[in-house]
Design a protein around this motif. Structure first.
Motif, PDB file in Angstrom:
ATOM      1  N   TRP A 107       0.812  -1.205   0.000  1.00 22.80           N
ATOM      2  CA  TRP A 107       0.000   0.000   0.000  1.00 22.80           C
ATOM      3  C   TRP A 107       0.852   1.265   0.000  1.00 22.80           C
ATOM      4  N   ARG A 108       2.114   1.147   0.378  1.00 23.32           N
ATOM      5  CA  ARG A 108       2.970   2.338   0.423  1.00 23.32           C
ATOM      6  C   ARG A 108       3.161   2.953  -0.956  1.00 23.32           C
ATOM      7  N   GLN A 109       3.248   2.108  -1.973  1.00 23.07           N
ATOM      8  CA  GLN A 109       3.374   2.643  -3.323  1.00 23.07           C
ATOM      9  C   GLN A 109       2.138   3.458  -3.685  1.00 23.07           C
ATOM     10  N   ARG A 110       0.974   2.932  -3.359  1.00 22.65           N
ATOM     11  CA  ARG A 110      -0.269   3.648  -3.649  1.00 22.65           C
ATOM     12  C   ARG A 110      -0.350   4.929  -2.829  1.00 22.65           C
ATOM     13  N   ASP A 111       0.167   4.884  -1.610  1.00 20.93           N
ATOM     14  CA  ASP A 111       0.136   6.072  -0.773  1.00 20.93           C
ATOM     15  C   ASP A 111       1.059   7.162  -1.319  1.00 20.93           C
ATOM     16  N   TYR A 112       2.211   6.762  -1.848  1.00 25.61           N
ATOM     17  CA  TYR A 112       3.106   7.747  -2.453  1.00 25.61           C
ATOM     18  C   TYR A 112       2.445   8.396  -3.667  1.00 25.61           C
ATOM     19  N   VAL A 113       1.692   7.606  -4.414  1.00 23.10           N
ATOM     20  CA  VAL A 113       0.956   8.159  -5.551  1.00 23.10           C
ATOM     21  C   VAL A 113      -0.078   9.168  -5.048  1.00 23.10           C
ATOM     22  N   ALA A 114      -0.800   8.788  -3.981  1.00 24.13           N
ATOM     23  CA  ALA A 114      -1.813   9.679  -3.418  1.00 24.13           C
ATOM     24  C   ALA A 114      -1.193  10.984  -2.920  1.00 24.13           C
ATOM     25  N   ARG A 115      -0.046  10.885  -2.267  1.00 27.63           N
ATOM     26  CA  ARG A 115       0.619  12.083  -1.750  1.00 27.63           C
ATOM     27  C   ARG A 115       1.126  12.989  -2.870  1.00 27.63           C
ATOM     28  N   SER A 116       1.488  12.399  -3.977  1.00 28.87           N
ATOM     29  CA  SER A 116       2.056  13.188  -5.073  1.00 28.87           C
ATOM     30  C   SER A 116       0.996  13.821  -5.963  1.00 28.87           C
ATOM     31  N   LEU A 117      -0.264  13.390  -5.839  1.00 34.39           N
ATOM     32  CA  LEU A 117      -1.302  13.891  -6.736  1.00 34.39           C
ATOM     33  C   LEU A 117      -1.501  15.412  -6.683  1.00 34.39           C
ATOM     34  N   PRO A 118      -1.511  16.050  -5.483  1.00 36.78           N
ATOM     35  CA  PRO A 118      -1.643  17.515  -5.487  1.00 36.78           C
ATOM     36  C   PRO A 118      -0.555  18.201  -6.308  1.00 36.78           C
ATOM     37  N   ASP A 119       0.678  17.718  -6.195  1.00 38.57           N
ATOM     38  CA  ASP A 119       1.758  18.301  -6.989  1.00 38.57           C
ATOM     39  C   ASP A 119       1.603  17.974  -8.469  1.00 38.57           C
ATOM     40  N   MET A 120       1.068  16.793  -8.769  1.00 44.10           N
ATOM     41  CA  MET A 120       0.819  16.445 -10.166  1.00 44.10           C
ATOM     42  C   MET A 120      -0.256  17.355 -10.761  1.00 44.10           C
ATOM     43  N   MET A 121      -1.245  17.710  -9.940  1.00 39.37           N
ATOM     44  CA  MET A 121      -2.271  18.644 -10.410  1.00 39.37           C
ATOM     45  C   MET A 121      -1.640  19.985 -10.780  1.00 39.37           C
ATOM     46  N   THR A 122      -0.674  20.401  -9.985  1.00 41.61           N
ATOM     47  CA  THR A 122       0.007  21.662 -10.260  1.00 41.61           C
ATOM     48  C   THR A 122       0.782  21.594 -11.563  1.00 41.61           C
ATOM     49  N   LEU A 123       1.340  20.440 -11.862  1.00 38.18           N
ATOM     50  CA  LEU A 123       2.113  20.281 -13.100  1.00 38.18           C
ATOM     51  C   LEU A 123       1.253  20.464 -14.348  1.00 38.18           C
ATOM     52  N   VAL A 124      -0.029  20.125 -14.244  1.00 39.29           N
ATOM     53  CA  VAL A 124      -0.913  20.213 -15.418  1.00 39.29           C
ATOM     54  C   VAL A 124      -1.904  21.364 -15.281  1.00 39.29           C
ATOM     55  N   ARG A 125      -1.546  22.374 -14.491  1.00 36.42           N
ATOM     56  CA  ARG A 125      -2.472  23.485 -14.250  1.00 36.42           C
ATOM     57  C   ARG A 125      -2.838  24.228 -15.534  1.00 36.42           C
ATOM     58  N   ASP A 126      -2.012  24.109 -16.557  1.00 35.59           N
ATOM     59  CA  ASP A 126      -2.316  24.754 -17.827  1.00 35.59           C
ATOM     60  C   ASP A 126      -3.005  23.808 -18.809  1.00 35.59           C
ATOM     61  N   ASN A 127      -3.380  22.631 -18.325  1.00 34.67           N
ATOM     62  CA  ASN A 127      -3.994  21.651 -19.214  1.00 34.67           C
ATOM     63  C   ASN A 127      -5.088  20.882 -18.460  1.00 34.67           C
ATOM     64  N   PRO A 128      -6.251  21.507 -18.229  1.00 38.34           N
ATOM     65  CA  PRO A 128      -7.339  20.859 -17.494  1.00 38.34           C
ATOM     66  C   PRO A 128      -7.791  19.536 -18.106  1.00 38.34           C
ATOM     67  N   THR A 129      -7.722  19.445 -19.434  1.00 36.60           N
ATOM     68  CA  THR A 129      -8.136  18.209 -20.093  1.00 36.60           C
ATOM     69  C   THR A 129      -7.235  17.049 -19.695  1.00 36.60           C
ATOM     70  N   MET A 130      -5.941  17.301 -19.575  1.00 35.77           N
ATOM     71  CA  MET A 130      -5.028  16.253 -19.136  1.00 35.77           C
ATOM     72  C   MET A 130      -5.334  15.818 -17.711  1.00 35.77           C
ATOM     73  N   ALA A 131      -5.692  16.782 -16.871  1.00 39.24           N
ATOM     74  CA  ALA A 131      -6.077  16.445 -15.496  1.00 39.24           C
ATOM     75  C   ALA A 131      -7.295  15.531 -15.491  1.00 39.24           C
ATOM     76  N   GLN A 132      -8.248  15.842 -16.360  1.00 41.61           N
ATOM     77  CA  GLN A 132      -9.464  15.026 -16.418  1.00 41.61           C
ATOM     78  C   GLN A 132      -9.186  13.636 -16.958  1.00 41.61           C
ATOM     79  N   GLU A 133      -8.375  13.548 -17.998  1.00 45.54           N
ATOM     80  CA  GLU A 133      -8.163  12.263 -18.665  1.00 45.54           C
ATOM     81  C   GLU A 133      -7.126  11.383 -17.966  1.00 45.54           C
ATOM     82  N   CYS A 134      -6.119  11.994 -17.348  1.00 49.62           N
ATOM     83  CA  CYS A 134      -5.013  11.216 -16.779  1.00 49.62           C
ATOM     84  C   CYS A 134      -5.043  11.112 -15.256  1.00 49.62           C
ATOM     85  N   LEU A 135      -5.336  12.225 -14.578  1.00 47.97           N
ATOM     86  CA  LEU A 135      -5.217  12.246 -13.119  1.00 47.97           C
ATOM     87  C   LEU A 135      -6.518  11.922 -12.396  1.00 47.97           C
ATOM     88  N   TRP A 136      -7.642  12.356 -12.939  1.00 47.79           N
ATOM     89  CA  TRP A 136      -8.912  12.077 -12.279  1.00 47.79           C
ATOM     90  C   TRP A 136      -9.196  10.572 -12.171  1.00 47.79           C
TER      91      TRP A 136
END
Length: 204
Positions: free
Chosen positions: A63-92
């Motif tokens: 579960w630690r791998q999944r938790d690291y993914v969960a912790r990194s998601l806010p920063d990943m959202m910031t990486l795609v702040r100029d591409n809402p469609t990518m957030a919807q298709e990849c991160l959501w």
């Protein structure tokens, strides 16, 4: 790219943990390419995709791998702040899987990405990203925000016809609403952005 695909769990964990900070150093084009690669690997058979196979899969226990993914998601959202469609298709889709994870701490860490996702979906951000016309981006923004809220109500809270709802699920939903509230209160969202976000949660 080789390290994020590494077969050694400890190597992959460290890459997942530091991925957002490493990618910020790269150009926008390379950044988007690596975000797509990251999403593909995270949804793959070695991580979240393992849930689709069997409960006897040993990766389910990591579960630690999944938790690291969960912790990194806010920063990943910031990486795609100029591409809402990518957030919807990849991160959501990844966030959806993490919010219903079998481990409580994974769900708790994932919930902090919801306010950032909703902010990315605000009409003003979509307009700044230049993805749609003024009329279309407002409609797209409303639709995707409603999709997120509807999914949370149906999946986390369950059907309104259900007499009993899991206590942990109710707590999770309340915490998500609280994180959104904090973002609205202390964030730098404009009045219209605050309205976009709060409107879709007001019936909860």
């Amino acid at each position: 790219q080789q390290f994020i695909r590494d077969t050694d769990d400890s190597v992959r964990l460290n890459v997942l943990r530091n991925f957002p900070w490493l990618v910020t150093l790269l150009s926008a084009e390379v950044r988007q390419e690596l975000v797509l690669l990251w999403a593909e690997i995270v949804k793959g058979e070695d991580l979240l995709g393992a849930h689709k196979r069997s409960v006897t899969n040993p990766m389910l226990l990591n579960w630690r791998q999944r938790d690291y993914v969960a912790r990194s998601l806010p920063d990943m959202m910031t990486l795609v702040r100029d591409n809402p469609t990518m957030a919807q298709e990849c991160l959501w889709p990844i966030l959806q899987m993490l919010l219903i994870d079998s481990v409580n701490v994974v769900r708790q860490d994932a919930e902090w990405a919801i306010p950032l996702l909703l902010r990315l979906y605000c009409a003003e951000n979509v307009k700044r990203a230049g993805e749609h016309t003024t009329i279309v981006d407002k409609r797209w923004s409303a639709d995707v925000c409603q999709d997120v809220v509807s999914w949370m109500k149906e999946t986390i809270l369950g059907s309104s016809a259900s007499k009993t709802i899991n206590f942990d699920r109710r707590q999770l939903y309340c915490r998500i609403c609280a994180t959104v509230g904090l973002a609205l209160r202390f964030g730098d969202l404009s009045k219209s952005e605050q309205w976009d976000v709060s409107y879709h949660l007001q019936e909860s």
